[in-house]
Each structure stands twice: as C-alpha cells, then as structure tokens.
Design a protein around this motif. Structure first.
Motif, PDB file in Angstrom:
ATOM      1  N   ILE A   1       3.156 -28.206 -16.468  1.00 42.59           N
ATOM      2  CA  ILE A   1       3.352 -27.393 -17.672  1.00 42.59           C
ATOM      3  C   ILE A   1       3.695 -28.289 -18.865  1.00 42.59           C
ATOM      4  N   LEU A   2       4.559 -29.293 -18.608  1.00 40.76           N
ATOM      5  CA  LEU A   2       4.941 -30.222 -19.678  1.00 40.76           C
ATOM      6  C   LEU A   2       3.733 -30.989 -20.181  1.00 40.76           C
ATOM      7  N   PHE A   3       2.891 -31.417 -19.234  1.00 39.15           N
ATOM      8  CA  PHE A   3       1.676 -32.149 -19.609  1.00 39.15           C
ATOM      9  C   PHE A   3       0.764 -31.281 -20.464  1.00 39.15           C
ATOM     10  N   ILE A   4       0.613 -30.015 -20.063  1.00 43.76           N
ATOM     11  CA  ILE A   4      -0.256 -29.095 -20.812  1.00 43.76           C
ATOM     12  C   ILE A   4       0.301 -28.866 -22.207  1.00 43.76           C
ATOM     13  N   ILE A   5       1.623 -28.691 -22.290  1.00 45.71           N
ATOM     14  CA  ILE A   5       2.264 -28.466 -23.598  1.00 45.71           C
ATOM     15  C   ILE A   5       2.054 -29.675 -24.508  1.00 45.71           C
ATOM     16  N   GLN A   6       2.235 -30.881 -23.917  1.00 47.46           N
ATOM     17  CA  GLN A   6       2.051 -32.082 -24.708  1.00 47.46           C
ATOM     18  C   GLN A   6       0.605 -32.214 -25.180  1.00 47.46           C
ATOM     19  N   ALA A   7      -0.330 -31.880 -24.287  1.00 46.04           N
ATOM     20  CA  ALA A   7      -1.745 -31.975 -24.645  1.00 46.04           C
ATOM     21  C   ALA A   7      -2.094 -31.006 -25.767  1.00 46.04           C
ATOM     22  N   LEU A   8      -1.552 -29.780 -25.666  1.00 43.42           N
ATOM     23  CA  LEU A   8      -1.823 -28.780 -26.695  1.00 43.42           C
ATOM     24  C   LEU A   8      -1.174 -29.153 -28.018  1.00 43.42           C
ATOM     25  N   ALA A   9      -0.018 -29.841 -27.911  1.00 41.40           N
ATOM     26  CA  ALA A   9       0.726 -30.200 -29.121  1.00 41.40           C
ATOM     27  C   ALA A   9       0.225 -31.494 -29.758  1.00 41.40           C
TER      28      ALA A   9
ATOM     29  N   PHE B   1       5.400 -41.469 -37.730  1.00 41.22           N
ATOM     30  CA  PHE B   1       4.244 -41.715 -36.875  1.00 41.22           C
ATOM     31  C   PHE B   1       4.526 -41.498 -35.393  1.00 41.22           C
ATOM     32  N   LYS B   2       5.780 -41.362 -35.016  1.00 43.95           N
ATOM     33  CA  LYS B   2       6.056 -41.047 -33.612  1.00 43.95           C
ATOM     34  C   LYS B   2       5.556 -39.657 -33.242  1.00 43.95           C
ATOM     35  N   GLU B   3       5.339 -38.821 -34.237  1.00 46.55           N
ATOM     36  CA  GLU B   3       4.733 -37.514 -33.978  1.00 46.55           C
ATOM     37  C   GLU B   3       3.299 -37.684 -33.486  1.00 46.55           C
ATOM     38  N   LEU B   4       2.629 -38.701 -34.011  1.00 49.00           N
ATOM     39  CA  LEU B   4       1.259 -38.987 -33.606  1.00 49.00           C
ATOM     40  C   LEU B   4       1.203 -39.919 -32.398  1.00 49.00           C
ATOM     41  N   TYR B   5       2.113 -40.884 -32.367  1.00 48.53           N
ATOM     42  CA  TYR B   5       2.131 -41.890 -31.301  1.00 48.53           C
ATOM     43  C   TYR B   5       3.477 -41.830 -30.562  1.00 48.53           C
ATOM     44  N   PRO B   6       3.587 -41.013 -29.529  1.00 49.71           N
ATOM     45  CA  PRO B   6       4.877 -40.821 -28.862  1.00 49.71           C
ATOM     46  C   PRO B   6       5.198 -41.863 -27.781  1.00 49.71           C
ATOM     47  N   GLN B   7       4.277 -42.793 -27.505  1.00 52.35           N
ATOM     48  CA  GLN B   7       4.507 -43.758 -26.438  1.00 52.35           C
ATOM     49  C   GLN B   7       5.356 -44.931 -26.941  1.00 52.35           C
ATOM     50  N   GLN B   8       5.374 -46.037 -26.186  1.00 53.07           N
ATOM     51  CA  GLN B   8       6.229 -47.171 -26.554  1.00 53.07           C
ATOM     52  C   GLN B   8       5.792 -47.825 -27.861  1.00 53.07           C
ATOM     53  N   TRP B   9       6.782 -48.382 -28.550  1.00 52.13           N
ATOM     54  CA  TRP B   9       6.544 -49.099 -29.796  1.00 52.13           C
ATOM     55  C   TRP B   9       7.020 -50.542 -29.641  1.00 52.13           C
TER      56      TRP B   9
END
Length: 433
Positions: free
Chosen positions: A22-30, A154-162
């Motif tokens: 569910i979390l994965f789906i939410i993240q994908a939709l968001a 930009f973390k809204e667009l790129y949520p992975q490691q920086w």
C-alpha cells in the motif's frame, strides 16, 4: 500454542507485506513528474542543454531565493542551478559550486551512481548576483541556507539519498552547509577543501618548507630569488605580456608591486597545480619573455589583475571574513623586495567595506567534523599547497580522508591509484546503504 503462534506470525507478515504494498502504491501515485514539479515552484527554466545519454534532460534553471533567509519576505535574487534528471527513484548528487557555474559538467560521482544531479551556483557569483550588492548577506550561513532551501524543495521530487560534493571552495561549501544543516544530505564528498584557521594561516609556510624533494624546493626558491633580484630586467617583458593579455594592476598597487606579488605567489601555485616539472624551471640564461611566460604558466598573472579581483571580489570577501586565507613568508625574500611589505589580500576589498574576520568559525567546523561529521569522504592531493590546511582528523566518526600520493589541486577519484579509487567508491557505497 505453537500452532496459534505460527498462524499469528504468518498473519503479521501478510499484514506487513500488505502495508508495504500500500505504501509503495501511495508513493507511486504521489510521485511528481519533473515538469509538474517545475510548474509549481518559484523556478524559471532558462534553457535545455544538449543532452547526454545518461540523463533524460539537463535544464538550466533560475530559482528565487531570499537575500536574507532570516527575512524570507524581504528582497530576493535569482540563483542559477542545473538539473540533470534521470529518475526520481535514483539518488541525487548536489554540486555546491564555490564560484560561478558558467559551464556545466557531470560529476564523477554522478557518473558512477548513474543518478540525478543538481549543480548550484554560489550566491553573488555568475548569474546569481542580487541587484544591490549588500556584503553582509554574503556569508557561509546564508549560502548554506540557499542550499538548504533548494534541497527542501527538491526532496519532493527526489526523495532518495542525497550526496553533496564540491571542489576547493565548493568543497568548503559542502562542509559549511552540513555544519549548519546536518540532516540535509546523507553523504558528503569535499575535494581538495582547506579548513583555514586564520586570515593568514601560517601552516602553509611550514608546508612549503617540507613538500616534495629538497632539490625541487631549492630550485623553486632560487627561481623566485632570481626573479626578484633581477626584476628590472624582466619588468618590460612583464608589462608587455600583461598589456597583451588586457591586465591592469591598479588595485594591487601598480605594475611593479603586481610583479613582486606574482613572484611570491610562484611557490604556492607551483605546488598547488603541479603543471610544470622542476626540470623545466628556467635559469638566468632564459630570455626575459621566456621567463615571464613560464612564471605566468605557473602563477597566473591574472590573479593580481584588476579584472580578476573585481570579478572574484565575493570570493576574497568570504576568505577575509570567514573562510581564511594565506599570505607570503618574506624571510627568504625580504632583501629583494622593493614594493611589497604587507602581503595580505586586503587590497582586494574596497576601503569602505568592513571586513571583520570570524576567528572562531573554523574551529567550530573542526569540532563538528570530529564529533558529528559522519559519512564524509575527504579527498586531497599530497603536494597541493592547500593540503597544508586540510582536514586531518575525523575523530570518532566513520568518515575517511584520502590523500593521493604526489597529487595536486587537480586530484580527483578518477586519477587516483586503482586500489585507492576502489576504496573511495566502496566507502561511498557503504555510506549509502
């Protein structure tokens, strides 16, 4: 009891798996597309650069920033950044330029990780200059706050490691940014970045007395003494070369004074860049123009020109107020000098601009690095003069310092010995896990 326990455990695993799905789906939709993201932010796309196969797009963008981050509703300026977009699911390499960003490049770390990249021009440089040049807002905290705001957006667009990285003053900027905002990025890779203790860090003088071989050091010093002792023979060639190059020297105090500064700079620059082998250092038999061209190749006459000083005045201001710098040890040359008596770079700043130096900041940075500076990879060249003021201790943290044997200020991961290169990248991978 055992049967019921196993059933309960199985149900919990199913519940956890369902929750993750569910979390994965939410993240994908968001997930936000790059275009949607840019359309809703205070950014303006200036142009699309010629693409490389690595990236989907490379964009030059101007983003609105407050001039004073303590007063976000006050005057602002536009800051230039380059976005190299691959995929939001990949990490981001943030390049903190210490100067302008007039040309685009791909970091070797970006290439290694096949990830996104954001390059940020430093405030007060290039296109990122306010309409009104208020020097009080050119400091490490304001610059770090520029980077903090960009990352937050930009973390809204790129949520992975920086991963933040930068070269020389850009590497210093990496340290300052994480000192003020330690949670912004996951890994930090400063290249050839000094940590100066003062306005004139005298560790540089002892470094120049010990770097390389005695034979090479003697030849460098002999050249400087010859160039000063016989400067009347070389000044005409220096003047001709400078005029042809379009250099004037009013701010430093005139042609003769500029010449002496260039000779004093020679040893610092010789070891910093490593462009010329000592076997190519000319002797007394060299023609004046031959000697002058050699000295320019090593020391760079533009460094003391009015044109360079005016363009890079924001750098000198930062060096003389917070970042620290260097001067010249006159013990070996005093009797040959006719014009230079106080080799501190205060001549680069207008007399009506106040330049109080913050004596404590570098020591606070050093304490932070030793106590809290996790996930740093410091890269230096052994012979680089700026290695005199390198970070030399990581305390009890997991950070690592790499010195390339015989390396200069041009030291990069790609030109390190193979084993050292592998260790750097394996360390980077471990920090990203």
């Amino acid at each position: 009891f055992k049967k019921h326990y196993l059933i309960d455990l199985h149900m919990k695993k199913l519940s956890l798996s369902a929750a993750m799905l569910i979390l994965f789906i939410i993240q994908a939709l968001a997930a936000v597309s790059l275009d949607d993201f840019l359309n809703q932010k205070e950014v303006k796309v200036v142009r699309t650069l010629q693409n490389e196969s690595t990236f989907e797009r490379i964009l030059e963008v101007m983003i609105e920033q407050p001039l004073d981050h303590r007063n976000p509703e006050g005057p602002g300026f536009a800051q230039r950044i380059y976005i190299s977009h691959v995929d939001p699911s990949r990490p981001v390499v943030l390049i903190t330029e210490g100067y302008d960003a007039n040309y685009y490049y791909t970091s070797e770390i970006t290439a290694e990780l096949a990830c996104n990249q954001i390059m940020v021009e430093h405030r007060y440089f290039g296109k990122s200059v306010p309409d009104s040049l208020v020097w009080d807002y050119l400091n490490t905290w304001q610059a770090a706050s520029d980077h903090h705001r960009i990352i937050s957006l930009f973390k809204e667009l790129y949520p992975q490691q920086w991963i933040s990285t930068g070269i020389s003053k850009g590497g210093q900027t990496v340290m300052y940014h994480s000192y003020y905002y330690p949670e912004d990025v996951d890994v930090r890779v400063p290249y050839v970045a000094p940590l100066n203790y003062g306005l004139e860090d005298e560790r540089i003088y002892s470094f120049l007395e010990n770097v390389g071989s005695p034979m090479e050091r003697r030849k460098v010093e002999r050249f400087q003494k010859m160039a000063l002792k016989n400067q009347d023979e070389y000044l005409d060639a220096f003047k001709t070369f400078s005029e042809d190059a379009g250099y004037s020297y009013e701010l430093v105090g005139g042609l003769e004074k500029a010449y002496e500064y260039c000779v004093l700079e020679y040893s610092f620059a010789y070891w910093q860049w490593g462009y010329v082998p000592y076997s190519k250092i000319p002797g007394k038999a060299a023609r004046p123009m031959e000697l002058i061209k050699h000295m320019n190749r090593v020391a760079g006459f533009d460094y003391f020109s009015d044109q360079f000083i005016i363009e890079y005045r924001p750098f000198f201001y930062q060096a003389l107020t917070e970042m620290g710098y260097y001067g010249y040890d006159l013990d070996a040359f005093g009797k040959y000098l006719k014009h230079v008596d106080n080799p501190i770079f205060t001549f680069t700043i207008p007399e009506d601009v106040d330049i109080p130096f913050n004596e404590q900041l570098s020591f606070e940075i050093e304490q932070y690095l030793e106590e809290k500076g996790e996930n740093y990879i410091f890269i230096y060249g052994e012979y680089d003069t700026w290695s005199a003021t390198a970070v030399t201790s990581t305390g009890d943290t997991n950070s690592k310092i790499f010195f390339k044997k015989g390396g200069s200020h041009r030291t990069r991961i790609r030109n390190m010995p193979e084993e050292q290169k592998k260790e750097v990248f394996s360390t980077l991978e471990s920090f990203l896990r």
